[in-house]
Design a protein around this motif. Structure first.
Motif, mmCIF file in Angstrom:
data_model
loop_
_atom_site.group_PDB
_atom_site.id
_atom_site.type_symbol
_atom_site.label_atom_id
_atom_site.label_comp_id
_atom_site.label_asym_id
_atom_site.label_seq_id
_atom_site.Cartn_x
_atom_site.Cartn_y
_atom_site.Cartn_z
ATOM 1 N N ASP A 1 1.016 -0.802 -0.194
ATOM 2 C CA ASP A 1 -0.204 -0.377 0.172
ATOM 3 C C ASP A 1 0.691 0.884 -0.021
ATOM 4 O OD1 ASP A 1 -1.839 -1.647 0.514
ATOM 5 O OD2 ASP A 1 -1.997 -2.051 2.472
ATOM 6 N N PHE A 2 0.625 1.863 -0.912
ATOM 7 C CA PHE A 2 0.790 3.579 -0.448
ATOM 8 C C PHE A 2 0.411 5.162 -0.488
ATOM 9 C CE2 PHE A 2 2.448 7.273 -3.756
ATOM 10 C CZ PHE A 2 3.743 6.852 -3.135
ATOM 11 N N PHE A 3 0.513 5.823 0.165
ATOM 12 C CA PHE A 3 -0.011 6.544 0.092
ATOM 13 C C PHE A 3 0.806 7.947 0.068
ATOM 14 C CE2 PHE A 3 -2.553 3.854 2.121
ATOM 15 C CZ PHE A 3 -3.716 3.941 1.877
ATOM 16 N N SER A 4 0.427 9.251 -0.772
ATOM 17 C CA SER A 4 1.293 10.202 -0.721
ATOM 18 C C SER A 4 0.454 11.660 -0.718
ATOM 19 C CB SER A 4 1.894 9.884 -1.713
ATOM 20 O OG SER A 4 2.820 11.294 -2.095
ATOM 21 N N ASN A 5 0.734 12.004 -1.389
ATOM 22 C CA ASN A 5 0.535 13.664 -2.143
ATOM 23 C C ASN A 5 0.622 13.766 -3.739
ATOM 24 O OD1 ASN A 5 2.790 15.087 -0.910
ATOM 25 N ND2 ASN A 5 2.752 16.076 -2.511
ATOM 26 N N VAL B 1 -2.387 12.395 4.397
ATOM 27 C CA VAL B 1 -2.104 11.050 3.687
ATOM 28 C C VAL B 1 -1.534 10.237 5.155
ATOM 29 C CG1 VAL B 1 0.458 10.311 3.328
ATOM 30 C CG2 VAL B 1 -0.781 12.738 1.487
ATOM 31 N N ALA B 2 -1.048 10.803 6.606
ATOM 32 C CA ALA B 2 -0.528 10.262 7.380
ATOM 33 C C ALA B 2 -2.199 9.327 8.080
ATOM 34 C CB ALA B 2 -0.037 10.965 8.502
ATOM 35 N N ARG B 3 -2.868 10.302 7.997
ATOM 36 C CA ARG B 3 -4.005 9.490 8.985
ATOM 37 C C ARG B 3 -4.432 8.019 8.353
ATOM 38 N NH1 ARG B 3 -5.593 14.703 10.060
ATOM 39 N NH2 ARG B 3 -6.541 15.479 8.298
ATOM 40 N N ARG B 4 -4.766 8.343 6.371
ATOM 41 C CA ARG B 4 -4.963 7.292 5.226
ATOM 42 C C ARG B 4 -4.173 5.713 5.804
ATOM 43 N NH1 ARG B 4 -7.523 9.769 0.160
ATOM 44 N NH2 ARG B 4 -8.968 11.930 1.091
ATOM 45 N N ALA B 5 -2.612 6.740 5.650
ATOM 46 C CA ALA B 5 -1.655 5.411 5.859
ATOM 47 C C ALA B 5 -2.131 4.708 7.077
ATOM 48 C CB ALA B 5 -0.449 5.669 5.538
ATOM 49 N N THR B 6 -2.558 4.885 8.264
ATOM 50 C CA THR B 6 -1.863 4.805 9.571
ATOM 51 C C THR B 6 -3.159 3.522 9.848
ATOM 52 O OG1 THR B 6 -0.885 6.293 9.872
ATOM 53 C CG2 THR B 6 -2.244 4.851 12.619
ATOM 54 N N ARG B 7 -4.720 4.442 9.272
ATOM 55 C CA ARG B 7 -5.804 3.427 9.019
ATOM 56 C C ARG B 7 -5.436 1.892 8.337
ATOM 57 N NH1 ARG B 7 -9.484 8.790 8.125
ATOM 58 N NH2 ARG B 7 -9.147 9.222 9.893
ATOM 59 N N ARG B 8 -5.039 2.233 7.196
ATOM 60 C CA ARG B 8 -4.666 1.581 6.358
ATOM 61 C C ARG B 8 -3.996 0.182 6.995
ATOM 62 N NH1 ARG B 8 -6.124 -2.438 3.174
ATOM 63 N NH2 ARG B 8 -5.764 -3.343 1.984
ATOM 64 N N LEU B 9 -3.352 0.814 8.023
ATOM 65 C CA LEU B 9 -1.368 -0.114 8.685
ATOM 66 C C LEU B 9 -2.859 -1.306 9.436
ATOM 67 C CD1 LEU B 9 0.959 -1.930 8.518
ATOM 68 C CD2 LEU B 9 1.159 0.765 9.834
ATOM 69 N N LEU B 10 -3.306 -0.265 10.742
ATOM 70 C CA LEU B 10 -4.226 -0.905 11.181
ATOM 71 C C LEU B 10 -4.724 -1.768 10.730
ATOM 72 C CD1 LEU B 10 -4.586 2.195 13.794
ATOM 73 C CD2 LEU B 10 -2.776 0.484 13.442
ATOM 74 N N ASP B 11 -5.862 -1.973 9.282
ATOM 75 C CA ASP B 11 -6.251 -2.679 8.766
ATOM 76 C C ASP B 11 -6.149 -3.803 8.488
ATOM 77 O OD1 ASP B 11 -8.977 -1.104 8.842
ATOM 78 O OD2 ASP B 11 -9.016 -0.388 7.220
ATOM 79 N N ARG B 12 -5.125 -4.105 7.967
ATOM 80 C CA ARG B 12 -4.021 -4.682 7.684
ATOM 81 C C ARG B 12 -3.812 -5.705 8.526
ATOM 82 N NH1 ARG B 12 -3.665 -6.200 2.914
ATOM 83 N NH2 ARG B 12 -3.058 -4.561 1.326
ATOM 84 N N ILE B 13 -3.289 -5.199 9.725
ATOM 85 C CA ILE B 13 -2.833 -5.635 11.219
ATOM 86 C C ILE B 13 -4.038 -6.650 12.095
ATOM 87 C CG2 ILE B 13 -2.369 -5.422 13.946
ATOM 88 C CD1 ILE B 13 -0.560 -3.022 12.477
ATOM 89 N N GLN B 14 -5.258 -5.379 11.756
ATOM 90 C CA GLN B 14 -5.909 -6.492 12.149
ATOM 91 C C GLN B 14 -7.336 -7.631 11.311
ATOM 92 O OE1 GLN B 14 -8.924 -3.211 13.563
ATOM 93 N NE2 GLN B 14 -7.306 -2.759 14.900
ATOM 94 N N THR C 1 -3.277 2.157 -3.247
ATOM 95 C CA THR C 1 -2.425 3.995 -3.620
ATOM 96 C C THR C 1 -3.533 4.858 -3.904
ATOM 97 O OG1 THR C 1 -1.289 2.210 -5.140
ATOM 98 C CG2 THR C 1 -1.180 4.080 -5.465
ATOM 99 N N GLU C 2 -3.064 5.688 -3.527
ATOM 100 C CA GLU C 2 -3.662 7.057 -2.978
ATOM 101 C C GLU C 2 -2.538 8.086 -3.472
ATOM 102 O OE1 GLU C 2 -6.492 7.329 0.031
ATOM 103 O OE2 GLU C 2 -7.627 5.400 -0.528
ATOM 104 N N ARG C 3 -3.223 9.230 -4.075
ATOM 105 C CA ARG C 3 -2.063 10.263 -4.330
ATOM 106 C C ARG C 3 -3.274 11.410 -4.201
ATOM 107 N NH1 ARG C 3 -0.467 7.269 -8.273
ATOM 108 N NH2 ARG C 3 2.147 6.137 -7.991
ATOM 109 N N ILE C 4 -3.692 12.062 -2.869
ATOM 110 C CA ILE C 4 -3.926 13.091 -2.477
ATOM 111 C C ILE C 4 -4.012 14.754 -2.940
ATOM 112 C CG2 ILE C 4 -5.407 14.064 -0.334
ATOM 113 C CD1 ILE C 4 -4.561 11.455 1.183
ATOM 114 N N ALA C 5 -4.836 14.977 -3.400
ATOM 115 C CA ALA C 5 -4.342 16.513 -4.293
ATOM 116 C C ALA C 5 -3.726 17.572 -2.679
ATOM 117 C CB ALA C 5 -5.667 16.958 -5.001
ATOM 118 N N PRO C 6 -3.256 18.512 -3.306
ATOM 119 C CA PRO C 6 -2.560 19.088 -2.639
ATOM 120 C C PRO C 6 -3.229 20.418 -3.225
ATOM 121 C CG PRO C 6 -0.974 19.090 -4.048
ATOM 122 C CD PRO C 6 -1.937 17.923 -4.425
ATOM 123 N N GLU C 7 -3.360 21.275 -1.956
ATOM 124 C CA GLU C 7 -3.717 22.616 -2.232
ATOM 125 C C GLU C 7 -3.288 24.192 -2.966
ATOM 126 O OE1 GLU C 7 -6.945 25.405 0.607
ATOM 127 O OE2 GLU C 7 -6.971 23.605 1.267
#
Length: 348
Positions: free
Chosen positions: A159-163, A311-324, A333-339
């Motif tokens: 899994d990968f998360f980024s701006n 990015v951190a929120r989504r990555a952490t939630r994804r990791l915890l889901d993986r663990i559980q 894979t998620e790339r989140i749009a900046p502003e």
């Protein structure tokens, strides 16, 4: 006098006339408990002063309830925000965080990975050095969930998360093009990161969509890396100052600069000022990162607000889901749009 024993899960169950299993499910936000009962259970647990025994639970589950975070250096503001948000999310879920630093060294990264393996972590969030994806193979082989942030290694299949780096640089480049710039230079770090590669590609796309040619020799000003174990800040304004000064002293007078970090804009401002070039009248400048000092620059710097907390929120939630063992089974894979944040440095 013997001290009062701490309240237990069974004490909460007895007080409410419910089973311990129901109490456990409610306090851990699991399904099977309606909202009203869940609220009543949480209120009673708080009244009694019940605190879950995370250590005991870890022994039962065979888990340390600890996740590792491996990044280059927390003096990097992006990673500082990321680590802070990961820690908050992990704490809320009953996990602690072990922070390990690579300082952009493949050897130090390998040491961090070895320590993570020896520590028996439940999962790892990492921004890899990107020199050797094979270094992460032992983590995957050990069955430890791994989520990458910021820097991508597609061959690992994790899994990968980024701006969205490409979209972000297109925003800043398009902004100066829309304001009349036709000769634009990108100032960025000369490092082999996917983030930089994507920014260069997005920059090229913006120029070509505007009918302008892209020539790396003319449109790129890359700052030599200045990283070491002692470096407290990943980007040096004086390095950008030297690169910009050299470019300007060779007779280049671009209409606009877009930079890969706001710290580079500090050095760029000085190089322009010393040559009596005014921002934005002579040269427009666009930053990257929306660091707190940018609105106090003269003129205030137009820049890009990056969604690193999200990015951190989504990555952490994804990791915890993986663990559980819950949630999407495929690779996410998620790339989140900046502003875009427009200030005076790009306004003519």
């Amino acid at each position: 006098m013997a001290g009062r024993r701490p309240p237990t899960l069974q004490d909460v169950a007895t007080a409410l006339g419910l089973t311990a299993n129901t109490i456990s499910r409610a306090l851990n936000d699991k399904s099977g408990v309606n909202a009203a009962t869940r609220a009543r259970i949480k209120a009673e647990a708080e009244r009694l002063g019940y605190v879950p025994n995370v250590h005991a639970r870890s022994l039962v589950l065979g888990s340390r309830r600890t996740i590792g975070v491996i990044v280059s250096n927390i003096s990097n503001p992006f990673f500082a925000d990321l680590v802070s948000e990961v820690e908050l999310q992990a704490q809320h879920a009953g996990y602690t965080v072990l922070l390990l630093l690579s300082y952009e060294s493949a050897d130090r990264e390998r040491d961090a990975i070895d320590r993570a393996l020896r520590s028996g972590l439940d999962g790892v969030i990492a921004a890899p050095v990107q020199e050797r994806s094979a270094a992460w193979a032992p983590v995957i082989k050990a069955g430890i969930p791994l989520v990458l942030v910021s820097r991508e290694m597609p061959d690992l299949g994790v899994d990968f998360f980024s701006n969205d780096n490409a979209a972000g640089i297109r925003l800043t480049t398009d902004a100066v093009l829309a304001r009349g710039a036709r000769d634009v230079v990108l100032v960025d770090e000369d490092m082999p990161f996917s983030t930089i590669r994507l920014r260069i590609e997005g920059f090229r796309q913006s120029l070509e969509r505007a009918g302008l040619p892209f020539d790396a020799r003319q449109n790129l000003a890359l700052v030599p890396p200045a990283r070491s174990f002692r470096v407290s800040q990943s980007w040096h304004a004086d390095d950008a100052y030297r690169v910009a000064s050299d470019l300007l002293d060779r007779g280049r007078r671009p209409d606009a600069f877009v930079v890969g970090d706001d710290y580079y804009a500090l050095g760029l401002y000085r190089a322009l000022r010393e040559r009596q070039l005014r921002v934005p009248d002579d040269v427009m400048v666009m930053g990257w990162g929306n660091h707190p000092f940018t609105r106090f620059m003269e003129p205030p710097l137009s820049t890009l607000l990056l969604p690193f907390e999200e990015v951190a929120r989504r990555a952490t939630r994804r990791l915890l889901d993986r663990i559980q063992g819950i949630g999407e089974t495929g690779v996410v894979t998620e790339r989140i749009a900046p502003e875009l944040v427009i200030r005076a440095s790009s306004e003519r």
